[in-house]
Design a protein around this motif. Structure first.
Motif, PDB file in Angstrom:
ATOM      1  N   TYR A  18       7.140   3.606   4.289  1.00  0.00           N
ATOM      2  CA  TYR A  18       5.747   3.713   4.713  1.00  0.00           C
ATOM      3  C   TYR A  18       4.836   3.370   3.516  1.00  0.00           C
ATOM      4  CZ  TYR A  18       1.380   5.763   6.309  1.00  0.00           C
ATOM      5  OH  TYR A  18       0.078   5.961   6.645  1.00  0.00           O
ATOM      6  N   ASN A  19       5.119   3.979   2.380  1.00  0.00           N
ATOM      7  CA  ASN A  19       4.318   3.708   1.173  1.00  0.00           C
ATOM      8  C   ASN A  19       4.366   2.240   0.780  1.00  0.00           C
ATOM      9  OD1 ASN A  19       3.391   6.224   0.800  1.00  0.00           O
ATOM     10  ND2 ASN A  19       4.604   6.697  -1.023  1.00  0.00           N
ATOM     11  N   GLN A  22       2.216   0.274   3.136  1.00  0.00           N
ATOM     12  CA  GLN A  22       0.784   0.529   2.876  1.00  0.00           C
ATOM     13  C   GLN A  22       0.313  -0.251   1.654  1.00  0.00           C
ATOM     14  OE1 GLN A  22      -0.170   1.988   5.776  1.00  0.00           O
ATOM     15  NE2 GLN A  22      -1.518   3.316   4.588  1.00  0.00           N
ATOM     16  N   ARG A  25       0.063  -3.892   2.477  1.00  0.00           N
ATOM     17  CA  ARG A  25      -1.111  -4.184   3.315  1.00  0.00           C
ATOM     18  C   ARG A  25      -2.383  -4.185   2.454  1.00  0.00           C
ATOM     19  NH1 ARG A  25      -1.391  -0.459   8.064  1.00  0.00           N
ATOM     20  NH2 ARG A  25       0.611  -1.414   8.440  1.00  0.00           N
TER      21      ARG A  25
END
Ligand code: PLP
Length: 394
Positions: A18-19, A22, A25
């Motif tokens: 997830y990190n 992120q 992105r």
């Protein structure tokens, strides 16, 4: 009121991927159109080989006709696939009965399901850094976990120690994330330990086809005494590109007994209750992997990833950066240069050269200060990433 399995509350959030997404992105928002060189993924990039595609098409066609149609498959696997896998083991010098081979939808499913065989009071030993599913599956089951840290001093391949109190021993070789591979001698020490203490080894062999040194064990059953203490969990994901197609197999010897129970019989009972077999089409596709043509073709794909590994290892050698893995494995595990932390190094590579890897601490606390490169990317991206690494760090 209904009582829930509150062990789920004990799970640590998995921030790792997830990190990473992120951060990527945010970087792309600030730098639109920038090309990234992805060495982070654990997914394959090459398609299934022709022999498998041909077998899948043929099986689909068979399902279209009354005479050749197959309904439910045997829960433990189709005899044709169990037999060809047993023959494949025989070619490596390991004698198995075909009913010691259980066909699965992949190693992840099996790693989660197999622990049903053990009481929840049993303790699991996880050698870290580790593939996160071992800890999470046992946490969900409320099992106590012993974390055994490994490090550079033992090449990320720790020895058993008589003070270890554990019933289930997770061993992954070649390892994800470190790429380290147990030698025969080092693995034998764990087999002997398990037999002495009455524990069971869950041997994750998802990357066995990446082993090229003849003297390294590809199956735990090459070792004396493994039939009385080990279960081997295998996958066609990384060896034959089945990550999205899904197929694997698990070997449980009939000689494996604990607490007055036979684990092979228990697993037959488990599968006949909890599954209705793997699809005929997939099992036909999987069978093609073990034909001479299939073996030749999957080897061609594996060699592409192995060349990627060579390119990255050459760059790291040139830069004088410590690493393990790569030669007999599809991952390279390196020490972040300049004393950088795993996430600092991640940010540095992303911002400076647009190379994406995986921070080591996502695989356990002892992964701090280390970094994982995957070799499953495209050769072009891997070469460019290596060039950029040399330019930045050279
Ligand atoms: N075991 C290890 C060590 C893995 O790295 C992976 C996937 O990355 C798996 C098991 C899961 O494999 P499968 O795709 O067969 O579920």
């Amino acid at each position: 009121m209904i009582k829930m399995n509150t062990h789920y509350a004990d799970l640590k959030e998995s921030y790792l991927f997830y990190n990473i997404s992120q951060k990527i992105r945010a970087y792309l928002d600030e730098n639109p159109g920038k090309r990234l060189y992805r060495l982070g993924i654990g997914d394959v990039s090459l398609p299934l080989c022709n022999a498998v595609i041909k077998a899948l098409h043929q099986a689909v066609e068979e399902q279209a006709h009354k005479e050749t149609f197959h309904g439910y498959m045997p829960e433990c696997g189709a005899p044709f696939l169990r037999e060809i896998i047993a023959k494949h083991y025989a070619s490596k010098g390991v004698a198995l009965d075909s009913d010691e081979v259980f066909v699965s939808y992949g190693a992840s499913d099996e790693l989660g399901d197999i622990i049903d065989l053990f009481d929840s009071s049993s303790t699991a030993l996880v050698i870290e850094p580790a593939y996160p599913a071992y800890v999470d599956a046992n946490t969900m089951a409320g099992r106590k976990i012993v974390h055994l840290a490994s490090g550079e001093e033992n090449g990320f391949l720790p020895n058993p120690d008589e003070s270890i109190k554990a019933d289930l021993l997770y061993i992954c070789s070649p390892n994800n994330p470190t790429g380290a591979v147990f030698s025969r001698e080092k693995l034998q020490a764990w087999v002997d330990f398990a037999n002495r203490h009455g524990s069971v080894i869950l041997f994750d062999a998802a990357y066995e086809d990446y082993i090229e040194d003849e003297d390294l064990p590809r199956s735990i059953f090459e070792l004396d005494g493994a039939r009385t203490c080990a279960i081997e969990i295998c996958s066609l994901s990384k060896t034959a590109g089945f990550t999205g197609t899904r197929l694997g197999y698990t070997v449980i010897p009939k000689d494996l007994n604990r607490d007055g129970m036979n684990l092979n019989s228990m697993w037959v009972r488990n599968r006949t209750t909890k599954t209705n077999g793997v699809s005929y089409i997939l099992q036909k596709g999987g069978t093609a992997v073990f034909t001479p043509e299939g073996q030749r073709q999957i080897r061609q794909n594996i060699n592409v990833y192995k060349n990627n590994a060579k390119v990255l290892m050459e760059a790291l050698d040139k830069l004088g950066i410590w690493y393990c893995g790569g030669k007999n494995a599809s991952y390279i595990w390196l020490k972040c240069p300049g004393g950088l932390g795993s996430w600092e190094f991640f940010d540095y590579l992303l911002n400076e050269i647009q190379v994406v890897g995986t921070p080591g601490e996502g695989f356990g606390a002892c992964g701090k200060g280390y970094f994982r490169f995957s070799t499953f990317g495209s050769p072009e991206d891997t070469k460019e990433a290596a060039r950029r690494l040399c330019e930045l760090l050279g």
